[in-house]
Design a protein around this motif. Sequence first.
Motif, mmCIF file in Angstrom:
data_model
loop_
_atom_site.group_PDB
_atom_site.id
_atom_site.type_symbol
_atom_site.label_atom_id
_atom_site.label_comp_id
_atom_site.label_asym_id
_atom_site.label_seq_id
_atom_site.Cartn_x
_atom_site.Cartn_y
_atom_site.Cartn_z
ATOM 1 N N LYS A 7 0.777 -1.161 -0.061
ATOM 2 C CA LYS A 7 -0.204 0.023 0.073
ATOM 3 C C LYS A 7 0.751 1.091 0.005
ATOM 4 C CE LYS A 7 -0.754 0.626 4.981
ATOM 5 N NZ LYS A 7 -1.631 0.780 5.912
ATOM 6 N N SER A 8 0.444 2.187 -0.685
ATOM 7 C CA SER A 8 0.931 3.607 -0.723
ATOM 8 C C SER A 8 0.820 4.302 0.698
ATOM 9 C CB SER A 8 0.628 4.439 -1.706
ATOM 10 O OG SER A 8 0.952 5.734 -1.757
ATOM 11 N N LEU A 9 1.881 4.721 1.120
ATOM 12 C CA LEU A 9 1.749 5.589 2.423
ATOM 13 C C LEU A 9 1.355 6.913 2.071
ATOM 14 C CD1 LEU A 9 4.575 3.910 4.774
ATOM 15 C CD2 LEU A 9 2.159 3.357 4.307
ATOM 16 N N ARG A 10 1.601 7.273 0.966
ATOM 17 C CA ARG A 10 0.952 8.869 0.453
ATOM 18 C C ARG A 10 -0.227 8.975 -0.176
ATOM 19 N NH1 ARG A 10 5.501 11.282 -3.345
ATOM 20 N NH2 ARG A 10 6.655 11.430 -1.130
ATOM 21 N N VAL A 16 -0.178 -1.539 -4.771
ATOM 22 C CA VAL A 16 0.976 -1.842 -5.943
ATOM 23 C C VAL A 16 0.973 -3.351 -5.875
ATOM 24 C CG1 VAL A 16 3.227 -1.804 -6.890
ATOM 25 C CG2 VAL A 16 2.148 0.116 -5.959
ATOM 26 N N PHE A 17 0.841 -4.134 -6.864
ATOM 27 C CA PHE A 17 0.915 -5.414 -6.857
ATOM 28 C C PHE A 17 2.242 -5.755 -7.733
ATOM 29 C CE2 PHE A 17 -3.380 -5.321 -6.346
ATOM 30 C CZ PHE A 17 -4.185 -6.304 -5.810
ATOM 31 N N LEU A 18 3.191 -6.663 -7.285
ATOM 32 C CA LEU A 18 4.443 -6.948 -7.943
ATOM 33 C C LEU A 18 4.694 -8.284 -8.182
ATOM 34 C CD1 LEU A 18 7.033 -4.605 -5.723
ATOM 35 C CD2 LEU A 18 5.897 -4.073 -7.869
ATOM 36 N N SER A 19 5.177 -8.758 -9.259
ATOM 37 C CA SER A 19 5.453 -10.346 -9.331
ATOM 38 C C SER A 19 6.439 -10.934 -8.617
ATOM 39 C CB SER A 19 5.747 -10.444 -10.828
ATOM 40 O OG SER A 19 6.816 -9.780 -11.256
ATOM 41 N N ALA A 20 7.390 -9.676 -8.140
ATOM 42 C CA ALA A 20 8.582 -10.324 -7.339
ATOM 43 C C ALA A 20 8.707 -9.531 -6.075
ATOM 44 C CB ALA A 20 10.023 -10.325 -8.095
ATOM 45 N N ARG A 21 8.641 -10.062 -4.723
ATOM 46 C CA ARG A 21 8.723 -9.258 -3.505
ATOM 47 C C ARG A 21 9.865 -8.334 -3.615
ATOM 48 N NH1 ARG A 21 7.134 -10.807 2.424
ATOM 49 N NH2 ARG A 21 7.585 -9.359 3.291
ATOM 50 N N ASP A 22 9.354 -7.184 -3.149
ATOM 51 C CA ASP A 22 10.313 -5.971 -3.069
ATOM 52 C C ASP A 22 10.935 -5.635 -4.317
ATOM 53 O OD1 ASP A 22 9.628 -5.800 -0.331
ATOM 54 O OD2 ASP A 22 11.153 -6.999 0.245
ATOM 55 N N ASP A 23 10.522 -6.041 -5.604
ATOM 56 C CA ASP A 23 11.270 -5.660 -6.637
ATOM 57 C C ASP A 23 10.592 -4.281 -7.187
ATOM 58 O OD1 ASP A 23 12.568 -5.532 -8.939
ATOM 59 O OD2 ASP A 23 11.536 -7.464 -9.933
ATOM 60 N N PHE A 24 11.194 -3.160 -6.382
ATOM 61 C CA PHE A 24 10.361 -1.879 -6.834
ATOM 62 C C PHE A 24 11.137 -1.323 -8.025
ATOM 63 C CE2 PHE A 24 9.920 -2.175 -2.278
ATOM 64 C CZ PHE A 24 8.824 -2.390 -2.090
ATOM 65 N N ALA A 25 12.103 -1.773 -8.550
ATOM 66 C CA ALA A 25 13.018 -1.423 -9.782
ATOM 67 C C ALA A 25 12.002 -1.557 -11.053
ATOM 68 C CB ALA A 25 14.414 -2.364 -9.974
ATOM 69 N N VAL A 31 6.257 7.281 -11.112
ATOM 70 C CA VAL A 31 5.353 6.530 -10.384
ATOM 71 C C VAL A 31 5.695 6.211 -8.859
ATOM 72 C CG1 VAL A 31 3.963 4.386 -9.831
ATOM 73 C CG2 VAL A 31 4.363 5.202 -12.273
ATOM 74 N N LEU A 32 7.257 5.842 -8.631
ATOM 75 C CA LEU A 32 7.382 5.716 -7.326
ATOM 76 C C LEU A 32 7.399 7.066 -6.578
ATOM 77 C CD1 LEU A 32 10.518 3.356 -7.923
ATOM 78 C CD2 LEU A 32 8.668 3.000 -6.429
ATOM 79 N N GLN A 33 7.948 8.266 -7.202
ATOM 80 C CA GLN A 33 8.051 9.504 -6.762
ATOM 81 C C GLN A 33 6.583 9.748 -6.066
ATOM 82 O OE1 GLN A 33 9.612 12.163 -9.072
ATOM 83 N NE2 GLN A 33 11.713 11.305 -8.963
ATOM 84 N N GLN A 34 5.338 9.484 -6.921
ATOM 85 C CA GLN A 34 3.971 9.895 -6.669
ATOM 86 C C GLN A 34 3.521 8.815 -5.450
ATOM 87 O OE1 GLN A 34 1.554 9.545 -10.275
ATOM 88 N NE2 GLN A 34 2.180 11.607 -10.846
ATOM 89 N N LEU A 35 3.796 7.727 -5.404
ATOM 90 C CA LEU A 35 3.367 7.028 -4.460
ATOM 91 C C LEU A 35 3.948 6.983 -2.946
ATOM 92 C CD1 LEU A 35 3.133 3.504 -6.552
ATOM 93 C CD2 LEU A 35 1.107 5.179 -6.009
ATOM 94 N N GLY A 36 5.141 7.303 -3.085
ATOM 95 C CA GLY A 36 6.237 7.535 -1.757
ATOM 96 C C GLY A 36 6.266 6.091 -1.230
ATOM 97 N N HIS A 70 1.300 -4.047 -11.178
ATOM 98 C CA HIS A 70 -0.063 -3.535 -11.371
ATOM 99 C C HIS A 70 -0.444 -2.596 -10.184
ATOM 100 C CE1 HIS A 70 -4.515 -3.717 -12.312
ATOM 101 N NE2 HIS A 70 -4.575 -3.809 -10.870
ATOM 102 N N ILE A 71 -1.107 -1.487 -10.559
ATOM 103 C CA ILE A 71 -1.404 -0.572 -9.590
ATOM 104 C C ILE A 71 -2.857 -0.338 -9.432
ATOM 105 C CG2 ILE A 71 -1.258 1.877 -9.013
ATOM 106 C CD1 ILE A 71 1.278 2.309 -10.661
ATOM 107 N N GLN A 72 -3.380 -0.600 -8.477
ATOM 108 C CA GLN A 72 -4.681 -0.473 -8.147
ATOM 109 C C GLN A 72 -5.216 0.942 -7.306
ATOM 110 O OE1 GLN A 72 -6.829 -3.931 -6.305
ATOM 111 N NE2 GLN A 72 -7.485 -2.441 -4.559
ATOM 112 N N PHE A 73 -5.818 1.656 -8.123
ATOM 113 C CA PHE A 73 -6.275 3.161 -7.592
ATOM 114 C C PHE A 73 -7.317 2.849 -6.894
ATOM 115 C CE2 PHE A 73 -3.795 3.737 -11.537
ATOM 116 C CZ PHE A 73 -2.594 4.530 -11.178
ATOM 117 N N PRO A 74 -7.591 4.232 -5.952
ATOM 118 C CA PRO A 74 -8.841 4.060 -5.015
ATOM 119 C C PRO A 74 -10.113 4.114 -5.931
ATOM 120 C CG PRO A 74 -7.382 6.053 -4.815
ATOM 121 C CD PRO A 74 -6.864 5.268 -5.835
ATOM 122 N N PRO A 75 -11.099 3.584 -5.440
ATOM 123 C CA PRO A 75 -12.409 3.519 -6.377
ATOM 124 C C PRO A 75 -12.925 4.957 -6.524
ATOM 125 C CG PRO A 75 -12.825 3.049 -4.031
ATOM 126 C CD PRO A 75 -11.346 2.895 -3.993
#
Length: 89
Positions: A7-10, A16-25, A31-36, A70-75
């Motif tokens: 979950k984005s703390l910002r 954010v769904f990732l196919s590999a754990r902690d693979d933020f690269a 996108v990373l900057q916006q999500l915090g 995959h990014i899931q945005f708010p409803p």
Amino acid sequence: MQAYVYKSLRKPDTYVFLSARDDFARLPEPVLQQLGSLQFVLEVELSPERKLARADAAAVRENLGSRGFHIQFPPVPGAPVAEAAQPDA
């Protein structure tokens, strides 16, 4: 297919769904900057039978396979709500 959910703390209700754990690269830098900061919340098996509460599981699997995320945005207020996910039997 295994997925790791953060979950984005910002941005409230943004995940954010990732196919590999902690693979933020895999995420584009803007996108990373916006999500915090992202906080791990769930590891889930996305089988074809799996239903998600607020996302199309097939679309999530497709995005994970092609992009690795995959990014899931708010409803959106007033938009129809997806069927609630059924617990595994």
